[in-house]
Design an enzyme around this catalytic site. Sequence first.
Site, short mmCIF file in Angstrom:
data_model
loop_
_atom_site.label_atom_id
_atom_site.label_comp_id
_atom_site.label_asym_id
_atom_site.label_seq_id
_atom_site.Cartn_x
_atom_site.Cartn_y
_atom_site.Cartn_z
N ASN A 16 -17.23 5.10 -6.11
CA ASN A 16 -17.06 3.72 -7.14
C ASN A 16 -17.67 2.49 -6.75
O ASN A 16 -18.36 2.03 -7.42
CB ASN A 16 -15.97 3.69 -7.71
CG ASN A 16 -15.55 2.56 -8.79
OD1 ASN A 16 -15.56 1.28 -8.52
ND2 ASN A 16 -15.53 2.85 -9.98
N LYS A 74 0.73 -1.06 0.14
CA LYS A 74 -0.15 0.07 -0.11
C LYS A 74 0.99 1.17 0.05
O LYS A 74 1.85 1.14 0.50
CB LYS A 74 -0.98 -0.02 1.36
CG LYS A 74 -2.26 0.81 1.00
CD LYS A 74 -3.15 0.06 0.06
CE LYS A 74 -4.46 0.72 -0.09
NZ LYS A 74 -5.52 -0.11 -0.81
#
Length: 427
Positions: free
Chosen positions: A219, A104
């Site tokens: 989204n 990440k």
Amino acid sequence: MPNNTYQDALNRLEKIGKLADINEEVVSTLMYPKSTLTASLCVRMDNGSREYFTAYRCRYNDILGPTKGGVRFHPDVNQQEVEALALWMTIKCAVVDLPFGGGKGGVTVNPKKLSPMEVERLSRSFIRAMADFIGPNVDIPAPDVYTNERIMGWMMDEFEAIKRMKTPDVITGKPLSLGGSVGRGDATGRGAYLCIKELEKKNGWNPEDKTVAVQGFGNGGYNVVKLLQKDGYKIVAISDSKGAIYSDKGFDVDSIYHAKQESDKVKAVYCEHSVCEQVEHDRLSNEELICLPVDILIPAAMDGVINSDNIDDIQAKHIVEIANGPVVSDVDDKLKEKGITVVPDVLSNAGGVTVSYFEWVQNRNGISWSEEEVHERLKKRMVEAFNQVWEIAEENDFSLRESAYTLALRRIENAIEAHGTQKYFSR
């Protein structure tokens, strides 16, 4: 994301590791990130000044393959957040059996205060700082909060300029014209939808009888309720960061999404062509939405929204996590006691990384799959993972979260034991 999120993630890992009788050496290995790089990004602003932004990239564990994970631009990004997300990605990739470890990245910045050119300079500066830390066989970034396919295109272009070679497989979530994959845009929501369809099969319910509330209309949240509504589910509550709308009659998801794109607000409307009319509704806070008596609650925005402060008020029968870490570990047992089924984030939001894997595979092989093929491959992998998790839960009286972690940890355990553990070397 609060500073104790990483510790909360470790607490959950340790607890489930013991419950599943995972080798202590394996759990111990996962208590520490392999490496985290911190950098200060210098960006020339439009007014000629220089600004500095702190950036992070964590490669948490790569026993199963190169690390994989998004890059977020957000003012609350910090090292603990990045490492927690990378740990969850490690578990997630193992749950759906991808040849990836968890990674990440992020930059502490409010991108809404930057011009498009400043965002581009920031994106390229991030890659210059991380160029020796990432790569197609090492660590593959992707979009996340406040990053998108255009930003991924800039990042790939900068990496290729540094390495003096074409490497489309260094970044996923790119524009189609730069090697992206069809089916990537709705992959996170579609993955959650596929999990709900499996729940539907297991419980034998009729979609028309089920109510759904989604917290977060980005989204992931939009795409999952769009697909559910087409199947007959009634979407009764929707929220964004500014608040929530509720109607027991249900909403038309596409109309609300259309209005949000126009005004940046969630409005209770029904649109036919270019004409939108307001429909009867109630205004709620995000906190009130979380506690609605719905059949399916989908937290798709922030972490930690279900916690000790509101656990007694949670009335949903099923919770399907699209956000990372929306349920804190302290209330896992309470949800299980209340008989609430939780499909955990490490399974239900794995659609995004799965289609990112498909994109990586296509880039490496110089091929392109059709949208239908991508959807079929995603369905096969998500359904298989869901049923493996369900089977472990049935056999052991585990929650689905406990089962998902068990499945992931067993796969990681097998890989670590293949190298030899204390048990092998002390014979």
